[in-house]
Design a protein around this motif. Structure first.
Motif, PDB file in Angstrom:
ATOM      1  N   PRO A   9       0.834  -1.213   0.000  1.00  0.00           N
ATOM      2  CA  PRO A   9       0.000   0.000   0.000  1.00  0.00           C
ATOM      3  C   PRO A   9       0.872   1.269   0.000  1.00  0.00           C
ATOM      4  O   PRO A   9       1.645   1.487   0.928  1.00  0.00           O
ATOM      5  N   PHE A  10       0.726   2.068  -1.081  1.00  0.00           N
ATOM      6  CA  PHE A  10       1.561   3.270  -1.285  1.00  0.00           C
ATOM      7  C   PHE A  10       1.549   4.205  -0.089  1.00  0.00           C
ATOM      8  O   PHE A  10       2.570   4.604   0.424  1.00  0.00           O
ATOM      9  N   ILE A  11       0.315   4.579   0.275  1.00  0.00           N
ATOM     10  CA  ILE A  11       0.179   5.640   1.284  1.00  0.00           C
ATOM     11  C   ILE A  11       0.833   5.208   2.591  1.00  0.00           C
ATOM     12  O   ILE A  11       1.570   5.980   3.211  1.00  0.00           O
ATOM     13  N   ALA A  12       0.587   3.945   2.990  1.00  0.00           N
ATOM     14  CA  ALA A  12       1.162   3.460   4.242  1.00  0.00           C
ATOM     15  C   ALA A  12       2.692   3.488   4.161  1.00  0.00           C
ATOM     16  O   ALA A  12       3.365   3.928   5.105  1.00  0.00           O
ATOM     17  N   ALA A  13       3.227   3.039   3.031  1.00  0.00           N
ATOM     18  CA  ALA A  13       4.688   3.007   2.877  1.00  0.00           C
ATOM     19  C   ALA A  13       5.267   4.419   2.922  1.00  0.00           C
ATOM     20  O   ALA A  13       6.287   4.666   3.566  1.00  0.00           O
ATOM     21  N   ILE A  14       4.592   5.335   2.254  1.00  0.00           N
ATOM     22  CA  ILE A  14       5.099   6.710   2.173  1.00  0.00           C
ATOM     23  C   ILE A  14       5.030   7.392   3.545  1.00  0.00           C
ATOM     24  O   ILE A  14       5.972   8.058   3.965  1.00  0.00           O
ATOM     25  N   ILE A  15       3.899   7.199   4.251  1.00  0.00           N
ATOM     26  CA  ILE A  15       3.775   7.802   5.588  1.00  0.00           C
ATOM     27  C   ILE A  15       4.862   7.225   6.505  1.00  0.00           C
ATOM     28  O   ILE A  15       5.489   7.936   7.282  1.00  0.00           O
ATOM     29  N   GLY A  16       5.107   5.931   6.381  1.00  0.00           N
ATOM     30  CA  GLY A  16       6.153   5.306   7.197  1.00  0.00           C
ATOM     31  C   GLY A  16       7.522   5.882   6.885  1.00  0.00           C
ATOM     32  O   GLY A  16       8.252   6.290   7.789  1.00  0.00           O
ATOM     33  N   LEU A  17       7.857   5.944   5.591  1.00  0.00           N
ATOM     34  CA  LEU A  17       9.204   6.377   5.195  1.00  0.00           C
ATOM     35  C   LEU A  17       9.469   7.852   5.497  1.00  0.00           C
ATOM     36  O   LEU A  17      10.578   8.222   5.854  1.00  0.00           O
ATOM     37  N   PHE A  18       8.445   8.683   5.317  1.00  0.00           N
ATOM     38  CA  PHE A  18       8.666  10.123   5.504  1.00  0.00           C
ATOM     39  C   PHE A  18       8.196  10.639   6.857  1.00  0.00           C
ATOM     40  O   PHE A  18       8.779  11.560   7.403  1.00  0.00           O
ATOM     41  N   GLY A  19       7.101  10.096   7.385  1.00  0.00           N
ATOM     42  CA  GLY A  19       6.543  10.618   8.641  1.00  0.00           C
ATOM     43  C   GLY A  19       7.149   9.935   9.850  1.00  0.00           C
ATOM     44  O   GLY A  19       7.841  10.552  10.656  1.00  0.00           O
ATOM     45  N   ILE A  20       6.897   8.617   9.959  1.00  0.00           N
ATOM     46  CA  ILE A  20       7.339   7.872  11.141  1.00  0.00           C
ATOM     47  C   ILE A  20       8.868   7.890  11.255  1.00  0.00           C
ATOM     48  O   ILE A  20       9.413   8.141  12.334  1.00  0.00           O
ATOM     49  N   ALA A  21       9.556   7.632  10.122  1.00  0.00           N
ATOM     50  CA  ALA A  21      11.023   7.558  10.175  1.00  0.00           C
ATOM     51  C   ALA A  21      11.623   8.870  10.674  1.00  0.00           C
ATOM     52  O   ALA A  21      12.563   8.872  11.474  1.00  0.00           O
ATOM     53  N   GLU A  22      11.074   9.996  10.212  1.00  0.00           N
ATOM     54  CA  GLU A  22      11.589  11.310  10.619  1.00  0.00           C
ATOM     55  C   GLU A  22      11.417  11.504  12.122  1.00  0.00           C
ATOM     56  O   GLU A  22      12.346  11.937  12.816  1.00  0.00           O
ATOM     57  N   VAL A  23      10.235  11.158  12.632  1.00  0.00           N
ATOM     58  CA  VAL A  23       9.982  11.354  14.066  1.00  0.00           C
ATOM     59  C   VAL A  23      10.875  10.417  14.887  1.00  0.00           C
ATOM     60  O   VAL A  23      11.472  10.836  15.888  1.00  0.00           O
ATOM     61  N   LEU A  24      10.980   9.153  14.450  1.00  0.00           N
ATOM     62  CA  LEU A  24      11.814   8.208  15.200  1.00  0.00           C
ATOM     63  C   LEU A  24      13.266   8.685  15.231  1.00  0.00           C
ATOM     64  O   LEU A  24      13.941   8.581  16.256  1.00  0.00           O
ATOM     65  N   ASP A  25      13.726   9.245  14.123  1.00  0.00           N
ATOM     66  CA  ASP A  25      15.103   9.747  14.068  1.00  0.00           C
ATOM     67  C   ASP A  25      15.283  10.934  15.017  1.00  0.00           C
ATOM     68  O   ASP A  25      16.295  11.046  15.711  1.00  0.00           O
ATOM     69  N   GLN A  26      14.274  11.814  15.047  1.00  0.00           N
ATOM     70  CA  GLN A  26      14.355  12.968  15.970  1.00  0.00           C
ATOM     71  C   GLN A  26      14.374  12.489  17.416  1.00  0.00           C
ATOM     72  O   GLN A  26      15.107  13.020  18.240  1.00  0.00           O
ATOM     73  N   ILE A  27      13.549  11.480  17.714  1.00  0.00           N
ATOM     74  CA  ILE A  27      13.487  10.961  19.085  1.00  0.00           C
ATOM     75  C   ILE A  27      14.853  10.379  19.472  1.00  0.00           C
ATOM     76  O   ILE A  27      15.345  10.580  20.575  1.00  0.00           O
ATOM     77  N   LEU A  28      15.465   9.694  18.518  1.00  0.00           N
ATOM     78  CA  LEU A  28      16.748   9.026  18.772  1.00  0.00           C
ATOM     79  C   LEU A  28      17.881  10.018  18.988  1.00  0.00           C
ATOM     80  O   LEU A  28      18.808   9.760  19.752  1.00  0.00           O
ATOM     81  N   THR A  29      17.824  11.157  18.324  1.00  0.00           N
ATOM     82  CA  THR A  29      18.985  12.061  18.335  1.00  0.00           C
ATOM     83  C   THR A  29      18.725  13.391  19.040  1.00  0.00           C
ATOM     84  O   THR A  29      19.602  14.239  19.061  1.00  0.00           O
ATOM     85  N   HIS A  30      17.548  13.558  19.613  1.00  0.00           N
ATOM     86  CA  HIS A  30      17.175  14.882  20.139  1.00  0.00           C
ATOM     87  C   HIS A  30      18.090  15.346  21.275  1.00  0.00           C
ATOM     88  O   HIS A  30      18.393  14.603  22.194  1.00  0.00           O
TER      89      HIS A  30
END
Lengths: 166, 502
Positions: free
Chosen positions: B202-223
């Motif tokens: 599913p496109f939308i799910a993959a895109i939200i994961g790659l751009f939305g979730i990944a960005e937030v998880l990265d911020q949480i990891l490095t904040h």
């Protein structure tokens, strides 16, 4: 006072350590690419061969991509080993960040289970409280007002306006 | 009825006006928060806009796209942090102006430059989209395959010095696109008996994961707690007559550079902003001021980065190749609405181009109006602790993804792609080519196999258009590293000769 040689050698050894670390680091995506390519080749044997009238079977495209991925993985490994990796290092993760990340992922998994048994509004409020607390929010505004208001907005948008069965 | 009247007429529905207003506020907000990109916001909004009709849905997504490119200038000017990658070049002069007590002037000039750039892009869309699609209608499988390769290589070519990793990401995306049914025979591939996978990832799910979730998880990891406080002294807001005169040349340069960059598939406002700023510096009478608070610098950068919007939409709709990463996300939504971007779109729905241009026009005017409100409150907004933002994004991503198909499977896919995206980020692999590969995989495979079935490799080699596009694609991959290598060699030679001279 002659202090110049010491800093120069320190800088050089720090640069060398960074290069070594970068070399090993760059091997990870290269190996991941190779592993994914090999796995794809193994899994593609299960794809039915398709009609004989077609010159290119359904396996042809994934197999071609898998070989390409393996080739690129090897090229990347060799290039980064020879050239000493890349100067671009990602922002380093913190220990607290890693703990926060695991806690947040656990909360999300817990939410999946809770939502199955409890109403969306309750489970989502609980998730908001958990996420905000883990991320560092404290006080009644962060842990009570914010979760309740945001859950209400979510429910109004998705549950009421868009009629999503939550 | 003429397509122009029909296209603009479709916007008279009050729902569309409401969607544009909502999109403008949302876009300004997400743009103003560093870390929330326009791509991420459009991906997030896709979750709830899919429940709307296509025109109101497009109104929300396109307005977010336009207004995020205004809002992102605010943190670039006030805290030297680009709100989205498109405002990187705004920081070159914007923050320096703010530190000189000219934040108000920088924000107003930036707003006018952004609006002008967007309008230039809209004109380009209205003029070029239909002729370009008519040209592309003559393309056969060989040319279409070459076009897909072109889109992919352009995105990889602009991924900095990460060509091999970019290629790996593109191939990964194409492989993910191979999951589901074979486009020629219909045989199931890599579905593992999961019925949801027979339609592909599913496109939308993959895109939200790659751009939305990944960005937030990265911020949480490095904040880490930031010590940068927003500038609060705004000074005067409106440019004087002399300022306007100084802005004319960078407005023209930025329009030209941005329009040209925008039409190239997969390149976005970040590259255009930097190129526009650099070109304006070359033709300026005061190049020495660039980078230290130049009004010309901020004007050129913002005009150029915003002028790409129309070009990106043109390439996306006329060729079916995403103009930038936001458009890659938007294609996912359009497909779900039954709008298949590509050469035949304007032949079947010519009014759509005018509806889209109209939405962007209204969004630009509205966002310019909002930008001119003296937003001292925004400085306070930038001090908001990140835990509120992280929690909202994570939960919106999950609920929004669930809402697309009322399916928990999509949420699981989104979370998996979030973790994949985090891995990619941590190891410097660009996520853009993965999405592009996923979106274009079926098109690439279908057209390549058809071309080869019809006449073998000769079918591609004998097509001058396909060969030209493929040659440009190879150049896009080869030229940047060769130029960087030559630059490094020249620099090391210069250092060596300077050492010998001492």
């Amino acid at each position: 006072m002659s202090t110049s040689p010491a800093p120069t050698s320190e800088v050089t050894s720090a640069q060398e350590a960074a290069r070594t670390s970068s070399r090993w680091r760059e091997l990870v995506p290269a190996l991941a690419g190779v592993a994914l390519g090999v796995t794809t080749l193994a899994l593609s044997t299960q794809i039915p061969d398709g009609a004989a009238s077609v010159r290119f079977s359904p396996r042809w495209w994934p197999d071609a991509l898998a070989f390409l991925l393996i080739g690129l993985g090897v090229v990347h490994a060799v290039l980064s080993w020879v050239t000493g990796g890349t100067d671009e290092a990602p922002e380093p993760a913190t220990r607290a960040g890693a703990i926060r990340l695991v806690a947040i992922l656990s909360a999300i998994v817990g939410y999946g289970v809770l939502w199955y048994f409890v109403d969306f509004r309750v489970s989502t409020t609980v998730l908001f409280v958990a996420l905000t607390y883990i991320a560092g929010g404290r006080g009644w505004k962060a842990l009570l007002l914010f979760p309740v208001v945001t859950t209400m907005v979510l429910y109004l948008l998705f549950g009421v306006l868009l009629r999503v069965p939550l | 009825m003429s397509p122009l009247v029909e296209g603009f007429g479709a916007l008279l529905d009050p729902t569309v006006a409401l969607c544009i207003a909502g999109g403008a506020l949302l876009g300004m907000l997400v743009g103003a928060f560093p870390g929330v990109t326009a791509t991420m916001a459009v991906a997030l909004a896709s979750g709830f806009t899919l429940a709307l009709d296509p025109i109101p849905g497009l109104a929300v997504l396109l307005t977010i796209y336009v207004s995020a490119n205004f809002g992102d200038r605010i943190p670039a000017i006030l805290i030297n942090t680009p709100g989205t990658p498109a405002s990187i070049a705004t920081t070159f002069d914007g923050y320096a102006m703010a530190r000189q007590g000219k934040a108000g002037l920088a924000m107003t000039a930036s707003a006018f430059a952004s609006a002008w750039g967007t309008l230039v892009g809209i004109v380009l869309l209205m003029v070029a989209a239909i002729p370009l699609s008519q040209l592309a209608l003559r393309f056969g499988p060989a040319e279409m395959f070459a076009l897909v390769v072109f889109g992919l290589t352009m995105m990889i070519g602009v991924s900095g010095g990460r060509i091999v990793k970019g290629l790996m990401a593109g191939v990964l995306g194409l492989l993910l696109g191979a999951i589901g049914r074979d486009p020629i025979t219909g045989a199931a591939r890599f579905t593992f008996g999961v019925p949801e996978l027979s339609e592909g990832i599913p496109f939308i799910a993959a895109i939200i994961g790659l751009f939305g979730i990944a960005e937030v998880l990265d911020q949480i990891l490095t904040h880490r707690a930031s010590a940068v406080k927003p500038v609060t002294q705004f000074g005067r807001w409106f440019p004087t007559r002399g300022d306007w005169r100084r802005m004319l040349r960078p407005l023209a340069v930025g329009s030209g550079v941005g329009g040209a960059v925008g039409i190239v598939p997969a390149t976005g406002g970040d590259i255009a902003g930097i190129l526009g700023w650099d070109q304006a510096r070359r033709v300026s009478k005061r190049p020495e001021e660039f980078g230290s608070g130049s009004l010309e610098g901020i004007t050129a950068a913002d005009t150029s980065s915003n002028a790409t919007l129309g070009g990106s939409v043109t390439t996306t709709l006329a060729l079916g190749i995403p103009g930038d990463s936001v458009m890659a996300v938007m294609i996912g939504s359009m497909v779900v609405w039954g709008i298949q971007p590509g050469p035949s779109l304007f032949a079947e729905q010519p009014a759509l181009v005018y509806s889209i241009a109209g939405i962007m026009l209204v969004a630009t005017v509205l966002t310019l109006g909002i930008s001119l409100l003296r937003m001292r409150g925004v400085a306070k907004l930038l001090e908001l602790p990140p835990h509120f933002l992280w929690a909202v994004i994570l939960v919106f991503c999950m609920v929004g993804t669930y809402a697309v198909g009322n399916n928990v499977f999509d949420v699981v896919v989104m979370l998996v792609f979030g973790l994949v995206g985090l891995f990619l980020r941590r190891f410097g692999v660009p996520a853009g080519p993965v999405v592009l590969g996923l979106l274009l995989g079926e098109l690439a495979e279908g057209n390549l196999r058809r071309a080869l079935e019809i006449g073998g490799v000769g079918n591609i080699v004998s097509s001058p258009i396909a060969m030209t596009i493929l040659a440009v694609s190879i150049l896009a991959l080869v030229v940047p590293p060769v130029r960087a290598g030559l630059k490094r060699r020249r620099a090391s030679r210069a250092t060596a000769s300077a050492g010998e001279g001492r």
